[in-house]
Design an enzyme around this catalytic site. Sequence first.
Site, PDB file in Angstrom:
ATOM      1  CD  GLU A  68      39.074  35.514  29.811  1.00 32.64           C
ATOM      2  OE1 GLU A  68      39.098  34.291  29.741  1.00 32.64           O
ATOM      3  OE2 GLU A  68      39.682  36.158  30.685  1.00 32.64           O
ATOM      4  NE  ARG A  79      40.666  43.432  39.775  1.00 35.45           N
ATOM      5  CZ  ARG A  79      40.638  42.827  38.601  1.00 35.45           C
ATOM      6  NH1 ARG A  79      41.641  42.912  37.764  1.00 35.45           N
ATOM      7  NH2 ARG A  79      39.600  42.108  38.252  1.00 35.45           N
ATOM      8  CE  LYS A 110      35.051  38.624  33.675  1.00 37.23           C
ATOM      9  NZ  LYS A 110      35.522  38.663  32.317  1.00 37.23           N
TER      10      LYS A 110
HETATM   11  P1  ATP Z   1      37.399  39.136  36.714  1.00 37.36           P
HETATM   12  O1  ATP Z   1      38.502  38.782  37.637  1.00 37.36           O
HETATM   13  O2  ATP Z   1      36.213  39.720  37.361  1.00 37.36           O
HETATM   14  O3  ATP Z   1      37.064  38.029  35.755  1.00 37.36           O
HETATM   15  P2  ATP Z   1      38.905  40.241  34.682  1.00 37.36           P
HETATM   16  O4  ATP Z   1      39.955  41.255  34.838  1.00 37.36           O
HETATM   17  O5  ATP Z   1      39.330  38.855  34.394  1.00 37.36           O
HETATM   18  O6  ATP Z   1      37.949  40.335  35.889  1.00 37.36           O
HETATM   19  P3  ATP Z   1      38.103  40.979  32.111  1.00 37.36           P
HETATM   20  O7  ATP Z   1      36.909  40.560  31.369  1.00 37.36           O
HETATM   21  O8  ATP Z   1      39.414  40.469  31.671  1.00 37.36           O
HETATM   22  O9  ATP Z   1      37.856  40.636  33.601  1.00 37.36           O
HETATM   23  O10 ATP Z   1      38.124  42.551  32.279  1.00 37.36           O
HETATM   24  C1  ATP Z   1      37.949  43.491  31.261  1.00 37.36           C
HETATM   25  C2  ATP Z   1      38.604  44.758  31.701  1.00 37.36           C
HETATM   26  O11 ATP Z   1      38.017  45.224  32.904  1.00 37.36           O
HETATM   27  C3  ATP Z   1      40.068  44.530  32.002  1.00 37.36           C
HETATM   28  O12 ATP Z   1      40.818  45.598  31.448  1.00 37.36           O
HETATM   29  C4  ATP Z   1      40.130  44.528  33.487  1.00 37.36           C
HETATM   30  O13 ATP Z   1      41.364  45.024  33.931  1.00 37.36           O
HETATM   31  C5  ATP Z   1      38.992  45.475  33.862  1.00 37.36           C
HETATM   32  N1  ATP Z   1      38.496  45.177  35.203  1.00 37.36           N
HETATM   33  C6  ATP Z   1      38.058  43.995  35.675  1.00 37.36           C
HETATM   34  N2  ATP Z   1      37.741  44.100  36.978  1.00 37.36           N
HETATM   35  C7  ATP Z   1      37.973  45.383  37.335  1.00 37.36           C
HETATM   36  C8  ATP Z   1      37.840  46.116  38.549  1.00 37.36           C
HETATM   37  N3  ATP Z   1      37.412  45.548  39.667  1.00 37.36           N
HETATM   38  N4  ATP Z   1      38.180  47.418  38.550  1.00 37.36           N
HETATM   39  C9  ATP Z   1      38.608  48.015  37.415  1.00 37.36           C
HETATM   40  N5  ATP Z   1      38.756  47.382  36.251  1.00 37.36           N
HETATM   41  C10 ATP Z   1      38.447  46.086  36.194  1.00 37.36           C
HETATM   42 MG    MG Z   2      40.374  38.135  32.868  1.00 44.22          MG
END
Ligand code: ATP
Ligand code: MG
Length: 549
Positions: free
Chosen positions: A38, A263, A273
């Site tokens: 995102e 994760r 983030k």
């Molecule tokens: P955050 O909570 O840091 O904003 P998010 O999941 O909202 O993380 P996205 O931009 O939606 O961030 O993530 C893109 C991809 O990366 C998604 O498929 C998410 O599942 C994966 N991802 C994010 N954080 C992790 C992590 N700590 N370990 C493995 N995969 C991750």
């Molecule tokens: Mg997200």
Amino acid sequence: MEEKLKPVAEAANFIEQIINEDIESGKVDAIQTRFPPEPNGYLHVGHAKSMFVNFGTALRYGGKCNLFFDDTNPSKEKTEFVDAIRADIRWLGYDWARECYASDFFDTIYEYALRLIREGKAFVCDLSAEEIKNTRGTLTEPGVESPYRNRSVEENLRLFTEMKEGKYKDGEKCLRAKIDMASPNVNLRDPVIYRILHATHHRTGDKWCIYPMYDYAHPICDYLQGVTHSLCTLEFEDHRPLYDWVGITLGFSPKPRQIEFARLNITNTVMSKRYLKKLVEENLVHGWDDPRMPTLSGLRNRGIPAAAVRDFCSRIGVAKANSECEYSYFEACVREYLNAHAERAMAVLSPLKLTITNYEGEEELDFDINQTDESAGTRKVKFGKHLYIESTDFSLDPPPKYFRLKKDGYVRLKNAYIVRCDDVVTDENGNVTEVLCSYVPESHSGSDTSGIKVKGVIHWVNADTCVDAEVRQYESLLRDADYAGQDFSERMNPDSETILSAKAEPHLLQAAEGTPFQLMRTGYYKKCTEGGKLILSEIVSLKDNFNKK
Ligand code: ATP
Ligand code: MG
């Protein structure tokens, strides 16, 4: 004719096992994945794992991985983040087959919503977000059906069109899938699939004032991209029934398959983030690329090689259960990589003058560029009468078993000679300001015939040729687990950055910007210059002293 897709001989993890089965049973004949950030912040090391899984799996099967920007949430997304994400992916060493955005598919996603309405599978609901939440039921009790659930298709079509045309305010109405308010899975209890949001989107501008919800849009976007395996993190496991409902109800064939993995969590750091953004906005760090940040731009700025990050991701593996990885494990991977690849150099972080009273002139000594790699060769280092050593390598009052320099003691200067400390110069407070030594001429490293056995070897720099350097050392941003559960701003480690002034070999000034070095006996540092000044910025310590700190 193209060769038929084969399973990989040895599945590296459960995802590959599933894909192998899908290939064997003829369900898929090419592998397509996507990495779906995102664009609401910078990527962090958790995303590196997701990239390793998405890009890595596609590569293993000779398939493709798209870069898919999930931009269904217009209020938080920015083009700045899109650019940074692209740069970070390339830095990590991956490239995407196709770049696309959820917003590219907004028209089709809307058409599909109309189809759901026509088929009696979606309805416009006037309940507020609060009311929807309160009527959703619990894990043990079913939810309550919305009083608007049985609107006619015609009325739903009219209202949904009006929603799109901007007749209603944010939150006044929404579109919900008509599934089952008594489903044991709360996500299937008539989930909201479109909401009204009068916001300017970073790509579609003001074209839309209704936006699809992630759970509804994602399976459609996957399908439209030809994704065969939609790899995501564990928190989406409970959403899979809805992912499947969308695919089945809309008749997707072949339907993408969602597989969830754990994760990555690392101790002593924040990996979300939202939090990282707070650190930046509250000026608790210098920016998204602060070397202490677990963002990929932070790691890059820190001097951590992308190959070490990939290696770390491959070693931690892909599992189905959540766990927390020790920060020291990450550091160990970085250290191992740098040990094999980084050039060696000398710098003195707390300089103390050492004068060799019986040495005149100068000579050039051979130094191994990297003693773990013979092919790296050697380079010349100037030796002379006036040197600097670490003040911690000399003691006037040494503890037992002190093998470094002491009064009347011997020590070897790295790659040079054995010296004996004959005397010291002190200031008015009795602090040692200079050590006076004599060297043993026949003790030259590599051709030592002196017969003197010394246990200590210390590093040094030549005082006549050395350059001043600013050394930056880092500790973790957050204090350890004892503070867990507290607000992260209370967990901030106040000593996470230390600045020292050091004396360094002139070779460091000549090296290319960003080159990682092992400063012998000190640690791994990245070379850079700021306004002509040499900066040595810590990448990782030489030994694992993380848990001792
Ligand atoms: P955050 O909570 O840091 O904003 P998010 O999941 O909202 O993380 P996205 O931009 O939606 O961030 O993530 C893109 C991809 O990366 C998604 O498929 C998410 O599942 C994966 N991802 C994010 N954080 C992790 C992590 N700590 N370990 C493995 N995969 C991750
Ligand atoms: Mg997200």
